[in-house]
Design a protein around this motif. Structure first.
Motif, mmCIF file in Angstrom:
data_model
loop_
_atom_site.group_PDB
_atom_site.id
_atom_site.type_symbol
_atom_site.label_atom_id
_atom_site.label_comp_id
_atom_site.label_asym_id
_atom_site.label_seq_id
_atom_site.Cartn_x
_atom_site.Cartn_y
_atom_site.Cartn_z
ATOM 1 N N LEU A 148 0.825 -1.207 0.000
ATOM 2 C CA LEU A 148 0.000 0.000 0.000
ATOM 3 C C LEU A 148 0.859 1.257 0.000
ATOM 4 N N GLY A 149 2.098 1.113 0.491
ATOM 5 C CA GLY A 149 3.013 2.250 0.477
ATOM 6 C C GLY A 149 3.651 2.489 -0.870
ATOM 7 N N GLY A 150 3.318 1.673 -1.845
ATOM 8 C CA GLY A 150 3.818 1.881 -3.197
ATOM 9 C C GLY A 150 4.964 0.982 -3.594
ATOM 10 N N GLU A 151 5.386 0.082 -2.696
ATOM 11 C CA GLU A 151 6.505 -0.805 -3.024
ATOM 12 C C GLU A 151 6.054 -1.875 -4.014
ATOM 13 N N GLU A 152 6.854 -2.147 -4.993
ATOM 14 C CA GLU A 152 6.563 -3.203 -5.966
ATOM 15 C C GLU A 152 7.022 -4.539 -5.372
ATOM 16 N N ILE A 153 6.071 -5.420 -5.137
ATOM 17 C CA ILE A 153 6.390 -6.723 -4.557
ATOM 18 C C ILE A 153 6.884 -7.628 -5.678
ATOM 19 N N ASP A 154 8.033 -8.277 -5.451
ATOM 20 C CA ASP A 154 8.613 -9.076 -6.526
ATOM 21 C C ASP A 154 7.753 -10.308 -6.806
ATOM 22 N N LEU A 155 7.837 -10.785 -8.031
ATOM 23 C CA LEU A 155 6.975 -11.864 -8.514
ATOM 24 C C LEU A 155 7.193 -13.149 -7.720
ATOM 25 N N LYS A 156 8.417 -13.489 -7.381
ATOM 26 C CA LYS A 156 8.689 -14.737 -6.658
ATOM 27 C C LYS A 156 7.991 -14.734 -5.308
ATOM 28 N N THR A 157 8.034 -13.594 -4.610
ATOM 29 C CA THR A 157 7.365 -13.513 -3.310
ATOM 30 C C THR A 157 5.864 -13.722 -3.462
ATOM 31 N N LEU A 158 5.267 -13.110 -4.483
ATOM 32 C CA LEU A 158 3.830 -13.261 -4.702
ATOM 33 C C LEU A 158 3.462 -14.711 -5.005
ATOM 34 N N ILE A 159 4.247 -15.355 -5.874
ATOM 35 C CA ILE A 159 3.936 -16.745 -6.233
ATOM 36 C C ILE A 159 4.129 -17.661 -5.033
ATOM 37 N N ASP A 160 5.192 -17.458 -4.269
ATOM 38 C CA ASP A 160 5.419 -18.290 -3.079
ATOM 39 C C ASP A 160 4.272 -18.129 -2.079
ATOM 40 N N ASP A 161 3.850 -16.892 -1.851
ATOM 41 C CA ASP A 161 2.747 -16.667 -0.909
ATOM 42 C C ASP A 161 1.432 -17.238 -1.450
ATOM 43 N N LEU A 162 1.249 -17.138 -2.756
ATOM 44 C CA LEU A 162 0.051 -17.703 -3.370
ATOM 45 C C LEU A 162 0.010 -19.213 -3.153
ATOM 46 N N GLU A 163 1.118 -19.888 -3.428
ATOM 47 C CA GLU A 163 1.156 -21.341 -3.279
ATOM 48 C C GLU A 163 0.913 -21.753 -1.826
ATOM 49 N N LYS A 164 1.466 -21.009 -0.886
ATOM 50 C CA LYS A 164 1.261 -21.336 0.529
ATOM 51 C C LYS A 164 -0.198 -21.136 0.935
ATOM 52 N N ALA A 165 -0.808 -20.063 0.434
ATOM 53 C CA ALA A 165 -2.207 -19.794 0.786
ATOM 54 C C ALA A 165 -3.133 -20.847 0.185
ATOM 55 N N VAL A 166 -2.831 -21.280 -1.043
ATOM 56 C CA VAL A 166 -3.629 -22.340 -1.664
ATOM 57 C C VAL A 166 -3.481 -23.639 -0.876
ATOM 58 N N ALA A 167 -2.256 -23.991 -0.522
ATOM 59 C CA ALA A 167 -2.006 -25.235 0.210
ATOM 60 C C ALA A 167 -2.664 -25.223 1.590
ATOM 61 N N ARG A 168 -2.762 -24.040 2.205
ATOM 62 C CA ARG A 168 -3.415 -23.946 3.528
ATOM 63 C C ARG A 168 -4.931 -23.992 3.411
ATOM 64 N N GLY A 169 -5.444 -23.804 2.218
ATOM 65 C CA GLY A 169 -6.890 -23.795 2.044
ATOM 66 C C GLY A 169 -7.529 -22.475 2.381
ATOM 67 N N THR A 170 -6.757 -21.371 2.338
ATOM 68 C CA THR A 170 -7.308 -20.053 2.668
ATOM 69 C C THR A 170 -7.501 -19.169 1.441
ATOM 70 N N PHE A 171 -6.931 -19.579 0.301
ATOM 71 C CA PHE A 171 -7.101 -18.827 -0.943
ATOM 72 C C PHE A 171 -7.463 -19.818 -2.040
ATOM 73 N N HIS A 172 -8.435 -19.420 -2.895
ATOM 74 C CA HIS A 172 -8.977 -20.360 -3.873
ATOM 75 C C HIS A 172 -8.933 -19.740 -5.266
ATOM 76 N N PRO A 173 -7.900 -20.043 -6.028
ATOM 77 C CA PRO A 173 -7.770 -19.438 -7.352
ATOM 78 C C PRO A 173 -8.813 -19.972 -8.326
ATOM 79 N N VAL A 174 -9.177 -19.118 -9.274
ATOM 80 C CA VAL A 174 -10.103 -19.489 -10.339
ATOM 81 C C VAL A 174 -9.326 -19.541 -11.647
ATOM 82 N N LEU A 175 -9.463 -20.648 -12.372
ATOM 83 C CA LEU A 175 -8.792 -20.819 -13.652
ATOM 84 C C LEU A 175 -9.827 -21.207 -14.701
ATOM 85 N N ALA A 176 -9.454 -21.108 -15.957
ATOM 86 C CA ALA A 176 -10.305 -21.538 -17.065
ATOM 87 C C ALA A 176 -9.584 -22.639 -17.822
#
Length: 736
Positions: free
Chosen positions: A257-285
């Protein structure tokens, strides 16, 4: 995931995929409405992973679509199927489940065997894209923390746009947190066609902002053009905020929110952890390959999600085990070197191989020709006997359509088919013979639709018992009842389609022809008032004759009293040795009924007088006289018919409470209370005559659009209305 640099690692067609460590296994169950495209999606993933060629076949000619012949005829999946694939060094066990509600037992088995779930939603099913059954399964997965993702299919014939359908999924599946259900990709559309549909030609990765173009038949990466950037920014920003909200790094949101660009690896790692924990549910086609393409749209991205975001068996909670006699067992983990603990999640019969058991290994390693202990499952009330035996298994294999490919072994976390387990049934535990263990069976839906059958011929009668035993061994959602009151063989099923499959399996697989007959409920008779009767059995035909006379009084008793026999004979009018004979005779007649052929209950029968002969009286004579006396007493008073009343507990969405209560009233039911429950549902308690709920399993599904569930238990017998009683007497006379 799909946004990472990807390299395809296809499994070699025609050979079994093996796993050497639990970390390389992914067990994924596909859930969705009938017709949502689950099986087509599995085939598309198999093509992309190299398990089949473009014609859908492998070297030995097998196809995933080599289904059971019943599935061919019914044109829908009726059983759980396993398709193992290899991708990125991982073995992926895809568990394809039926979407029709009648086969929810197969779905339960798939959930038991899996560590993550793909909810398949069809954009072509506008009204039922997310049906009530899928909502309930989603809630069950949420209750145990099972990771979930959503796959949108049929975009080529979409009635609902991808954005709109994603919003529906977020609202229904996300609940209080709709930002936990967000797309990872947006579809890219080509020029609009004559029918008004614009074909989906590719996907836009929201994290990498790359275009994954499938229009040429191969997946190609290109950067977005200037016209696509504004559309991406809003969706990308929302996705990043959704990922960061689930991050374990609490400083990440403030930095973003402060304007920092979060690097792609950090986002993907956090995404995978959230999916594995069952707290985030991605939608794909996703869509199947067309025109000779090497990969279906979105299949690479989905395989990367499965291998990168879904958990390994090592990350799940180990099951609790006990010894067969109920003592606490050891703490087990997903360790190939640990004690053997496996569970039979499905049982099937092959005409050439015999019984085949699909097992999920939770601990240890299983090898061909091992001797294992089979522990029972506690479903004896459904005709499945408990087991506590040692058995030597046959070959291990991995299925592919109708083919079974040999496996050298199966390790903890993996799934395999086991041959020659002649005693094991679905829900049983396999363990080491010198260390028997038992897992608690999973909850099975209660079959509530009765199917009364009898053998078509004498030849079928000889085979019926074995055929039924094999049928219920395969399907723990089916209950076999030998009703002692109505003398009917009853298969209790989950619905009409379930019943149809049961009949077809009896006929085609086990060679047993049966006829379906109307299901009978256990009616009773009772006296409507006091009465008296005299039984006279006097015959003389040379030699010893037959002589017995008895006089009885019959009085009604309160419900539930049964038959009470009282001896008030004085002066030896009926010799003491023949009084039990009179009682035996009246009880036998009571069991046969006195009016419409239903058992007599809730009366006191008093023997007050009689006569005997010193030579011609006998046990048989007084039994006959007692029966005659009871029949005469019944002819002089009103006989009431009693019907069984069930207590129903109906759990239904709030929007259908009114129609459900109205329907119950139309079934002569009495609503005795309602109770608000979680998830905007209401529990309706009612008492309804069993005569009126024979098809309630089917009717409730229609009334509640598949969201209603109910349980039933016997409450009591009570007098039925006169017009209904008259009809039942006529039927009883016709059956006499």
């Amino acid at each position: 995931m799909g946004d990472k640099a990807h390299a395809q690692h296809p499994g070699a067609a025609g050979r079994a995929v093996t796993a050497d460590h639990p970390a390389s296994v992914r067990n994924v169950v596909l859930v969705g409405h009938s017709g949502s495209g689950k099986t087509t999606l599995v085939e598309a993933l198999a093509l992309t992973a190299g398990a089949v060629n473009r014609a859908g076949r492998v070297e030995d000619g097998a196809t995933i679509s080599d289904y059971d012949e019943i599935e061919h005829r019914q044109q829908r999946s009726v059983q759980l199927s396993l398709v193992p694939l290899e991708w990125g060094g991982c073995k992926i066990n895809l568990l394809d489940t039926p979407g029709y509600a009648d086969f929810v037992g197969e779905l339960r088995a798939g959930l038991r065997a899996a560590d993550a779930a793909l909810f398949v939603v069809s954009a072509a099913q506008e009204a039922d894209a997310v049906d009530g059954a899928s909502r309930m399964v989603w809630e069950e997965c949420a209750a145990v923390g099972m990771p979930r993702a959503i796959v949108v299919t049929h975009l080529e014939t979409a009635r609902t746009g991808f954005d709109e359908l994603t919003g529906v999924c977020a609202r229904i599946f996300g609940g209080d947190d709709p930002d936990a259900v967000l797309p990872l990709y947006l579809p890219q559309y080509g020029p609009q066609q004559a029918d008004g549909h614009a074909p989906v030609t590719g996907l836009v990765g929201l994290l990498t902002q790359k275009i994954f173009d499938y229009s040429s038949g191969e997946r190609k990466e290109t950067p977005p053009d200037d016209t696509q950037t504004p559309m991406l920014e809003e969706a990308r920003g929302r996705l990043i905020e959704g990922i960061i909200a689930e991050s374990e790094d609490e400083t990440l949101m403030d930095r973003y929110l402060g304007g920092e660009e979060i690097d792609l690896k950090t986002l993907i790692d956090d995404l995978e952890k959230a999916v594995a924990r069952g707290t985030f549910h991605p939608v794909l086609a996703a869509a199947p390959a067309t025109n000779g393409a090497k990969a279906g749209l979105g299949t690479v991205e989905l395989l990367e999600l499965i291998t990168g975001g879904f958990p390994t068996p090592l990350e799940g909670d180990p099951p609790t085990v006990t010894t067969p006699d109920g003592r606490p067992g050891p703490q087990i983990g997903c360790d190939p070197k640990g004690p053997l603990v496996a569970e039979v999640v499905k049982t099937a019969s092959d005409p050439y191989v015999g019984r085949i058991s699909l097992v999920r290994l939770f601990s240890g390693t299983l090898r061909p020709d091992d001797t294992v202990h089979v522990s029972g499952h506690g479903l004896a009330d459904r005709g499945h006997e408990d087991h506590d035996v040692d058995e030597r298994i046959g070959a291990l294999s991995a299925p592919f359509g109708k083919q079974q490919r040999p496996l050298p072994h199966a390790i903890a976390g993996d799934l395999a088919c086991v041959a020659k387990l002649s005693r094991a049934e679905t829900g049983d535990t396999l363990s080491a013979k010198d260390e028997p263990l038992l897992m608690e069976p999973w909850a099975m839906p209660d079959p509530l639709l009765p199917l009364a059958i009898h053998a078509h011929s004498k030849a079928d009668e000889d085979k019926l018992s074995q055929g039924l035993a094999r049928l219920v061994a395969e399907d723990p959602t089916m209950r076999l009842e030998q009703n002692q009151d109505t003398h009917q063989v009853v298969l209790w099923c989950l619905g009409e389609a379930h019943a149809d499959v049961a009949l077809e399996r009896l006929r085609k697989r086990y060679g047993v022809q049966v006829d379906v007959v109307p299901h009978k409920v256990s009616l009773r008779e009772t006296f409507g008032g006091s009465s008296a009767g005299r039984g006279r059995h006097v015959k003389q035909s040379g030699g010893h004759g037959q002589y017995a006379i008895c006089e009885i009084d019959v009085d009604p008793l309160p419900p539930g009293s049964g038959i009470e026999f009282v001896d008030k004979v004085v002066g030896g009018a009926v010799p003491r040795q023949f009084i039990p004979s009179v009682e035996k005779g009246v009880r036998a007649q009571a069991a046969r009924g006195v009016a419409a052929g239903y058992p007599l209950v809730d009366v006191r029968i008093t023997l007050r007088d009689g006569k005997a002969h010193s030579v011609d009286s006998s046990d048989a004579a007084f039994q006959t006289a007692g029966a005659l006396a009871l029949r005469e007493a019944a002819s002089d008073t009103r006989i009431n018919l009693l019907e069984p009343v069930a207590e129903l507990q109906v759990l239904v969405s709030d929007e259908y409470v009114g129609p459900v209560m109205s329907d119950l009233s139309g079934r002569r039911g009495r609503v005795i209370g309602t109770e608000q429950t979680a998830g905007s549902r209401t529990l309706v308690r009612a008492e309804v005559p069993e005569l009126e709920i024979g098809r309630y399993a089917v009717d409730l599904r229609s009334i509640s659009h598949g969201t209603g569930r109910f349980s039933r238990s016997y409450a009591r017998h009570e007098a039925m209305p006169q017009q209904v009683a008259d009809r039942m007497r006529e039927q009883g006379a016709d059956n006499a």
